[in-house]
Design a protein around this motif. Sequence first.
Motif, short mmCIF file in Angstrom:
data_model
loop_
_atom_site.label_atom_id
_atom_site.label_comp_id
_atom_site.label_asym_id
_atom_site.label_seq_id
_atom_site.Cartn_x
_atom_site.Cartn_y
_atom_site.Cartn_z
N UNK A 80 0.97 -1.20 -0.01
CA UNK A 80 -0.04 0.11 -0.02
C UNK A 80 0.76 1.24 -0.01
N UNK A 81 0.64 2.19 -0.66
CA UNK A 81 1.38 3.47 -0.90
C UNK A 81 1.73 4.07 0.54
N UNK A 85 7.24 3.83 2.81
CA UNK A 85 8.46 4.31 3.71
C UNK A 85 9.01 3.13 4.64
N UNK A 86 8.20 1.96 4.88
CA UNK A 86 9.00 0.85 5.57
C UNK A 86 9.81 0.16 4.73
N UNK A 102 1.50 3.13 -7.54
CA UNK A 102 2.65 2.75 -6.44
C UNK A 102 4.19 3.18 -7.05
N UNK A 103 4.36 3.21 -8.21
CA UNK A 103 5.53 3.49 -8.78
C UNK A 103 6.08 4.86 -8.42
N UNK A 104 4.95 5.70 -8.52
CA UNK A 104 5.08 7.18 -8.24
C UNK A 104 5.46 7.29 -6.76
N UNK A 105 5.01 6.65 -6.01
CA UNK A 105 5.30 6.76 -4.42
C UNK A 105 6.51 6.25 -4.09
N UNK A 106 6.97 4.88 -4.79
CA UNK A 106 8.26 4.50 -4.67
C UNK A 106 9.38 5.57 -4.88
#
Length: 230
Positions: A80-81, A85-86, A102-106
């Motif tokens: 999950x987006x 951070x974890x 998800x790629x954008x968040x990573x």
Amino acid sequence: MIEDNLKRTEERIREACERAGRVYSDVTLIAVSKTKPVEMIEEAVRCGKREFGENKAQEFKEKYDLLQKDLIWHFIGHLQTNKVKYVVGRASLIHSLDSLHLAEEIELESAKKNVISNVLLEINFANEVSKFGFKPEEALEMVRIISKFPHICIKGLMTVAPFVEDVENNRKVFKGMKNLSVDIKRENIDNVSMAILSMGMTNDYEVAIEEGATHVRIGTGIFGERDYSI
Ligand SMILES: *Cc1c(COP(=O)(O)O)cnc(C)c1O
């Protein structure tokens, strides 16, 4: 138990490689330790294992922070987006990149931490409603888009094959994944490698290796059945 299981699994990997005319050292065995306590991971480490897989972000972070820092961690579950951070900065490889969002968040989190995140695109090869991942036919387009993200490096593809009684029924899935990987590699996209093909679990890893898996993810076969009731 873990030592015997590891030996037996490695032996079967070796035999599958021989059947396929492949080199044993080209296949990485990831010990999937999800739901299992750190003591069991430490036991596997004492048996020489270094690469582990986890599928829940928080559980992964907790175990990572408790264990020695020279282990190699594979994040293999739906991410999950809000939990990126974890994982970013801890996992050596994220196998389960399953959406552009998800790629954008990573990308954002990796830029913030000043790291490059290695990822695999997860492919929902059999188009199962219960599964995450890109459709095979959208994979190339997604690779092109995500390859431009400066803090993400695509290393290959991953799939979770359908659950089947007869593992031979998954051979076509593994063959199809190999072909997809070869097709994408042929495009020679900047910043993209197709060196890794992550497929095969306790039930079907031998067939996956015969069809070209470079990374197999094995939990039950090493640590025993999981108990989700606790
Ligand atoms: C749990 C899990 C595995 C390992 O499954 P086993 O059948 O216990 O070997 C592999 N891959 C993923 C993505 C998983 O969630």
